[in-house]
Motif scaffolding. Sequence first.
Motif, short mmCIF file in Angstrom:
data_model
loop_
_atom_site.label_atom_id
_atom_site.label_comp_id
_atom_site.label_asym_id
_atom_site.label_seq_id
_atom_site.Cartn_x
_atom_site.Cartn_y
_atom_site.Cartn_z
N ILE A 19 0.82 -1.22 0.00
CA ILE A 19 0.00 0.00 0.00
C ILE A 19 0.85 1.27 0.00
N ASP A 20 2.18 1.08 -0.06
CA ASP A 20 3.12 2.21 -0.16
C ASP A 20 2.92 3.22 0.98
N ILE A 21 3.18 2.75 2.21
CA ILE A 21 3.04 3.60 3.39
C ILE A 21 4.25 3.38 4.28
N ASP A 22 4.64 4.37 5.06
CA ASP A 22 5.77 4.25 5.97
C ASP A 22 5.45 3.24 7.07
N SER A 23 6.39 2.33 7.34
CA SER A 23 6.14 1.25 8.29
C SER A 23 5.94 1.75 9.71
N ILE A 24 6.72 2.76 10.13
CA ILE A 24 6.57 3.31 11.48
C ILE A 24 5.20 3.99 11.63
N PHE A 25 4.81 4.79 10.64
CA PHE A 25 3.51 5.45 10.66
C PHE A 25 2.39 4.41 10.72
N TYR A 26 2.52 3.35 9.93
CA TYR A 26 1.52 2.27 9.91
C TYR A 26 1.45 1.57 11.26
N PHE A 27 2.60 1.36 11.87
CA PHE A 27 2.66 0.69 13.17
C PHE A 27 2.01 1.53 14.27
N VAL A 28 2.37 2.80 14.33
CA VAL A 28 1.91 3.68 15.41
C VAL A 28 0.45 4.09 15.24
N ASN A 29 0.06 4.42 14.02
CA ASN A 29 -1.26 5.00 13.80
C ASN A 29 -2.34 4.00 13.40
N HIS A 30 -1.95 2.78 13.08
CA HIS A 30 -2.95 1.80 12.64
C HIS A 30 -2.86 0.49 13.44
N GLN A 31 -1.69 -0.15 13.42
CA GLN A 31 -1.58 -1.45 14.06
C GLN A 31 -1.83 -1.41 15.57
N ILE A 32 -1.15 -0.51 16.26
CA ILE A 32 -1.27 -0.45 17.72
C ILE A 32 -2.71 -0.17 18.15
N LEU A 33 -3.36 0.76 17.46
CA LEU A 33 -4.73 1.13 17.83
C LEU A 33 -5.71 -0.03 17.70
N LEU A 34 -5.46 -0.93 16.75
CA LEU A 34 -6.35 -2.07 16.58
C LEU A 34 -5.97 -3.24 17.48
N VAL A 35 -4.68 -3.39 17.74
CA VAL A 35 -4.21 -4.55 18.52
C VAL A 35 -4.51 -4.41 20.01
N ILE A 36 -4.52 -3.19 20.54
CA ILE A 36 -4.77 -3.00 21.98
C ILE A 36 -6.09 -3.63 22.44
N PRO A 37 -7.24 -3.31 21.82
CA PRO A 37 -8.48 -3.96 22.27
C PRO A 37 -8.47 -5.47 22.03
N LEU A 38 -7.78 -5.92 21.00
CA LEU A 38 -7.72 -7.36 20.73
C LEU A 38 -6.91 -8.08 21.80
N SER A 39 -5.81 -7.47 22.24
CA SER A 39 -5.00 -8.07 23.31
C SER A 39 -5.78 -8.15 24.62
N ILE A 40 -6.55 -7.11 24.91
CA ILE A 40 -7.38 -7.12 26.13
C ILE A 40 -8.42 -8.23 26.05
N SER A 41 -9.05 -8.38 24.89
CA SER A 41 -10.06 -9.43 24.73
C SER A 41 -9.43 -10.80 24.90
N MET A 42 -8.21 -10.99 24.39
CA MET A 42 -7.54 -12.28 24.52
C MET A 42 -7.15 -12.58 25.96
N MET A 43 -6.76 -11.56 26.71
CA MET A 43 -6.45 -11.78 28.13
C MET A 43 -7.68 -12.32 28.86
N VAL A 44 -8.84 -11.75 28.56
CA VAL A 44 -10.08 -12.18 29.22
C VAL A 44 -10.48 -13.58 28.77
N THR A 45 -10.46 -13.82 27.45
CA THR A 45 -10.92 -15.12 26.94
C THR A 45 -9.97 -16.25 27.33
N TYR A 46 -8.66 -16.00 27.32
CA TYR A 46 -7.73 -17.05 27.74
C TYR A 46 -7.91 -17.37 29.22
N TYR A 47 -8.19 -16.36 30.03
CA TYR A 47 -8.45 -16.59 31.45
C TYR A 47 -9.62 -17.56 31.62
N ILE A 48 -10.69 -17.29 30.89
CA ILE A 48 -11.91 -18.12 31.00
C ILE A 48 -11.69 -19.51 30.42
#
Length: 453
Positions: free
Chosen positions: A187-216
């Motif tokens: 997609i021709d985008i800077d990797s750091i910009f993609y990491f900070v502004n896109h990946q992290i924002l989506l992964v944070i809620p997913l990591s929280i959900s996995m902490m809860v579901t793995y516990y259960i």
Amino acid sequence: MDNLGPILSLVFIVVTARLLLKKYYPHAVLLVSGLSMLLIAFILNQQRPLIEKPSGFSGFDLFVYIKESFAETNAGVGLMIMAIGGFVAYIDKIGASNALVFVAMKPLRLFKAYPYIAASLVIPIGQILFVAIPSAAGLSLLLMASLFPILINLGVSKLSAASVITATTAFGIGPASAITASATSIIDIDSIFYFVNHQILLVIPLSISMMVTYYIVNRYYDKKDKANQILQTVNEKSVDVPLIYAIIPVLPILLLIIFSDLFSIFSTPIKLETTTAMLISLFVAIVFELIRVKNFRTVLASLKVFWDGMGNIFKAVVTLIIAADIFAKGLISLGFIEGLINLTQSIGFNAIGISIVMTIMIFLASMLMGSGNASFFAFGPLVPKIASTLGVNSTSMILPMQLSASMGRTVSPVAGVIIAVSEIAGVSTLQIVKRNLIPLVVALIIMLTYHFI
């Protein structure tokens, strides 16, 4: 005739899955299935994967695939996995693992009463490490060497500990990730910009959900296994080595983080990869042993444990990864990926519908092939064309597709990371996949809902 290859690939998937569930020898099942698909692809005149040095006769080329897979795997991930396996065996032999457990247990005794919280906390911690150490098998085995014995002594079962350790590699993010590099290139985008502004924002809620579901999920399955008297735990061992030995199991992780792109300590950049870090740590351990034992002959003889550990990992893990690679080549040769893509396009979904379907297909393809890279590299390049046709943002389409590739690998019984962790933990791959399936499917649903809806 065009659909015959994908249909046959589905037949092979069903038959292979059935044989694996019946506990047939997985190395042989995957190898024979893969070779059979490659042979059928040749008969049907389908395009097969390129061979670096063809034999000149298509019948012999089937076995050239095996030779090249051995050569490629052993020179890369295979050597890394064997080095880690040997290192794990050696530090266990010299008592370094026990020293780490003893030291770590003092501040962590609070979690003795809450073992499932301790297990769930591994997920975000490991995910942070995964950004610096972007090898799923490498990081998981490093955590098996350092964190696994600590979790066991906190009262976490082998299966629960193994499952959360593999879960740390569920999201392939960060500039060093191969999937991220491919996505940003497409997609021709800077990797750091993609990491900070896109990946992290989506992964944070997913990591929280996995902490809860793995516990259960882990709590539920452990209670069920305990009722069936199949729960596997490990008793705490005594420590008869200096406590400084506790640094040895975590030394590879420290080396890889310090000498990574995250830090710029030296004017001339110094970078380490996992295998080199393991060998450096091994020789540090040997020096420790020389100082402690003061017997040159004994310490040199102890190195046999390292070689034996490498050999055990090779015959149990690396050979299975090679067989899984041949199986994946067979699926690709029969047009499995192309069939999935054509099916998606023929349904006539809108941009969101196509993005969701392709994300799910990549997830399933990663499960079947055991490789997030292979599935994403097949689907990813289609994104710019589809996005421009539908008038949507390429980044919005490719982000969930990229994450689903590594998520699908985490629930694949033929993935190298699952195979390697299961071997060291002494459990089956299907047992780990059973623990991982619900949390990863929930995370997939949350990702699709959060991102698109």
